[in-house]
Design an enzyme around this catalytic site. Structure first.
Site, PDB file in Angstrom:
ATOM      1  CE1 TYR A   1      -3.149   3.085   0.813  1.00 34.90           C
ATOM      2  CE2 TYR A   1      -1.824   3.365   2.801  1.00 34.90           C
ATOM      3  CZ  TYR A   1      -2.777   3.841   1.916  1.00 34.90           C
ATOM      4  OH  TYR A   1      -3.349   5.068   2.127  1.00 34.90           O
TER       5      TYR A   1
HETATM    6  P1  NAD Z   1     -12.515   5.605   1.967  1.00 33.90           P
HETATM    7  O1  NAD Z   1     -12.381   4.228   1.423  1.00 33.90           O
HETATM    8  O2  NAD Z   1     -13.509   5.845   3.027  1.00 33.90           O
HETATM    9  O3  NAD Z   1     -12.790   6.619   0.777  1.00 33.90           O
HETATM   10  C1  NAD Z   1     -12.332   6.410  -0.547  1.00 33.90           C
HETATM   11  C2  NAD Z   1     -13.536   6.551  -1.464  1.00 33.90           C
HETATM   12  O4  NAD Z   1     -13.084   6.447  -2.804  1.00 33.90           O
HETATM   13  C3  NAD Z   1     -14.582   5.463  -1.244  1.00 33.90           C
HETATM   14  O5  NAD Z   1     -15.825   6.046  -0.922  1.00 33.90           O
HETATM   15  C4  NAD Z   1     -14.626   4.726  -2.566  1.00 33.90           C
HETATM   16  O6  NAD Z   1     -15.943   4.319  -2.937  1.00 33.90           O
HETATM   17  C5  NAD Z   1     -14.073   5.761  -3.535  1.00 33.90           C
HETATM   18  N1  NAD Z   1     -13.437   5.141  -4.696  1.00 33.90           N
HETATM   19  C6  NAD Z   1     -12.410   4.268  -4.680  1.00 33.90           C
HETATM   20  N2  NAD Z   1     -12.103   3.883  -5.919  1.00 33.90           N
HETATM   21  C7  NAD Z   1     -12.956   4.541  -6.750  1.00 33.90           C
HETATM   22  C8  NAD Z   1     -13.132   4.559  -8.153  1.00 33.90           C
HETATM   23  N3  NAD Z   1     -12.387   3.796  -8.977  1.00 33.90           N
HETATM   24  N4  NAD Z   1     -14.096   5.344  -8.666  1.00 33.90           N
HETATM   25  C9  NAD Z   1     -14.884   6.106  -7.855  1.00 33.90           C
HETATM   26  N5  NAD Z   1     -14.760   6.125  -6.510  1.00 33.90           N
HETATM   27  C10 NAD Z   1     -13.803   5.345  -5.959  1.00 33.90           C
HETATM   28  O7  NAD Z   1     -11.039   6.038   2.427  1.00 33.90           O
HETATM   29  P2  NAD Z   1     -10.599   7.274   3.346  1.00 33.90           P
HETATM   30  O8  NAD Z   1     -10.146   6.729   4.647  1.00 33.90           O
HETATM   31  O9  NAD Z   1     -11.622   8.358   3.292  1.00 33.90           O
HETATM   32  O10 NAD Z   1      -9.291   7.733   2.566  1.00 33.90           O
HETATM   33  C11 NAD Z   1      -9.347   8.757   1.564  1.00 33.90           C
HETATM   34  C12 NAD Z   1      -7.965   8.856   0.917  1.00 33.90           C
HETATM   35  O11 NAD Z   1      -6.991   9.210   1.902  1.00 33.90           O
HETATM   36  C13 NAD Z   1      -7.486   7.546   0.285  1.00 33.90           C
HETATM   37  O12 NAD Z   1      -6.764   7.851  -0.886  1.00 33.90           O
HETATM   38  C14 NAD Z   1      -6.541   6.980   1.334  1.00 33.90           C
HETATM   39  O13 NAD Z   1      -5.561   6.133   0.776  1.00 33.90           O
HETATM   40  C15 NAD Z   1      -5.939   8.254   1.900  1.00 33.90           C
HETATM   41  N6  NAD Z   1      -5.471   8.094   3.277  1.00 33.90           N
HETATM   42  C16 NAD Z   1      -6.355   7.807   4.273  1.00 33.90           C
HETATM   43  C17 NAD Z   1      -5.893   7.669   5.568  1.00 33.90           C
HETATM   44  C18 NAD Z   1      -6.823   7.343   6.707  1.00 33.90           C
HETATM   45  O14 NAD Z   1      -6.328   7.167   7.835  1.00 33.90           O
HETATM   46  N7  NAD Z   1      -8.136   7.255   6.491  1.00 33.90           N
HETATM   47  C19 NAD Z   1      -4.522   7.821   5.851  1.00 33.90           C
HETATM   48  C20 NAD Z   1      -3.659   8.108   4.801  1.00 33.90           C
HETATM   49  C21 NAD Z   1      -4.135   8.275   3.511  1.00 33.90           C
END
Ligand code: NAD
Length: 312
Positions: free
Chosen positions: A138
């Site tokens: 990841y």
């Molecule tokens: P999440 O899974 O809740 O949100 C991601 C959203 O993207 C989901 O609702 C999903 O349906 C949508 N998605 C994914 N692929 C898609 C596609 N091909 N087309 C349309 N929609 C799509 O995740 P999150 O925790 O809200 O994280 C948001 C971003 O932040 C991500 O990129 C994640 O890697 C990054 N991130 C999150 C954290 C954390 O602690 N939550 C930490 C570091 C980085």
């Protein structure tokens, strides 16, 4: 806004709408949490589509700025064949968006990266020039996202990366540790704990993350820059469990896991660059943020009610 119905995306969408922006909210998600987000954010213009297949030049036509949060999060799922999904959901999807940006030229893209690009941060606070040695596929996929930004910045796209450090708060993804601890305390499955509980995470409240994203949309930041968004306050897994137990006055049942994981022993952000470039500092305290998450968890679906100081 991509990933607008996700954990972070829904909070950012709410904030942008409250600030008076028109939000084109794109998300393919079909779980109850995605439906709740769409229902709570009816003022946004929703597009339910897979960003890996739709025409992104058409989608971005007329869009002023992009917040790109859609992706494939999660360390554990990135091992083995799971990496296919992480490659598609992180670098491939981002590359498609950047290609479209070459054509439509949005003013700025703010792109989600992760503390996972660092790997372990055994002591001190990691500034952005700390070595990047991801411990999981990841983390590698997010490092590839950042590398792609550089390639497209060289062709004139304005994109910046924000490295989020473990986000918590209302609506946290059900696969994340604090959500699972609360669930376990409330009678759900026991919390699956790797290691001895001394692993520490710099946990960052979702309202603070949303504030950083909004700041990054307009701040004078050199394209291609990556900025840490963390609280600078590592907290151990054991400490988090004790805080949940103290708040709910019941214990968190644990089931020990032994397999290798790719989880760093510790993460901790130096956020001086965020302060300097974005004028951003984290505001939500740990106790306040945990109370916020527990209260919303117990209430079930009221995830968008503003309750923390940063939201008021
Ligand atoms: P999440 O899974 O809740 O949100 C991601 C959203 O993207 C989901 O609702 C999903 O349906 C949508 N998605 C994914 N692929 C898609 C596609 N091909 N087309 C349309 N929609 C799509 O995740 P999150 O925790 O809200 O994280 C948001 C971003 O932040 C991500 O990129 C994640 O890697 C990054 N991130 C999150 C954290 C954390 O602690 N939550 C930490 C570091 C980085």
């Amino acid at each position: 806004m991509t990933g607008a119905a996700g954990f972070v995306g829904a909070v950012v969408t709410r904030r942008l709408l409250d600030l008076g922006h028109r939000v084109l909210a794109v998300d393919a998600g079909d779980d109850p949490r995605h439906h709740r987000a769409r229902a709570a954010l009816v003022e946004a213009d929703w597009v339910r589509a897979d960003l890996l297949t739709i025409d992104l030049v058409e989608l971005l036509d007329g869009v002023d700025a992009v917040v790109h949060l859609a992706g494939r999060p999660g360390v554990q799922t990135s091992w083995g064949h799971g990496f296919d999904d992480h490659l598609a959901g992180n670098p491939l999807l981002t590359q498609r968006l950047l290609e479209a940006a070459l054509v439509t030229r949005p003013r700025r893209l703010v792109v989600a990266s992760s503390s996972s690009v660092y790997g372990d941060i055994p002591d001190g606070l990691a500034a952005e020039d700390h070595p990047l040695r991801p411990l999981s596929p990841y983390g590698v996929s997010k490092l590839a996202v950042e590398a792609l930004l550089h390639a497209y910045v060289a062709r004139g796209v304005d994109a910046v990366a924000l490295r989020f450090f473990t986000v918590f708060g209302r609506g946290q993804r059900p696969d994340m540790a604090l959500h699972r601890m609360i669930d376990a305390a409330l009678g759900g499955p026991p919390f699956p704990m790797r290691g001895d509980g001394r692993q520490a995470r710099d946990v960052t409240h979702v309202d603070d993350v949303a504030a950083a994203i909004v700041a990054a949309l307009a701040a004078p930041v050199r394209p291609g820059t990556a900025v840490n968004i963390g609280a600078g306050r590592p907290v151990s897994v054991t400490d988090l469990i004790e805080r949940v137990e103290a708040h709910l006055l019941c214990s968190v049942p644990i089931v020990p896991l032994t397999e290798a994981s790719g989880d760093p022993s510790r993460t901790a952000a130096d956020t001086r660059l965020a302060r300097r470039l974005l004028g951003w500092v984290p505001r939500v305290g740990l106790a306040e943020g945990i109370a916020d998450q527990i209260e919303h968890h117990v209430r079930g679906d009221a995830m968008f009610l503003p309750t923390t100081r940063a939201d008021r």
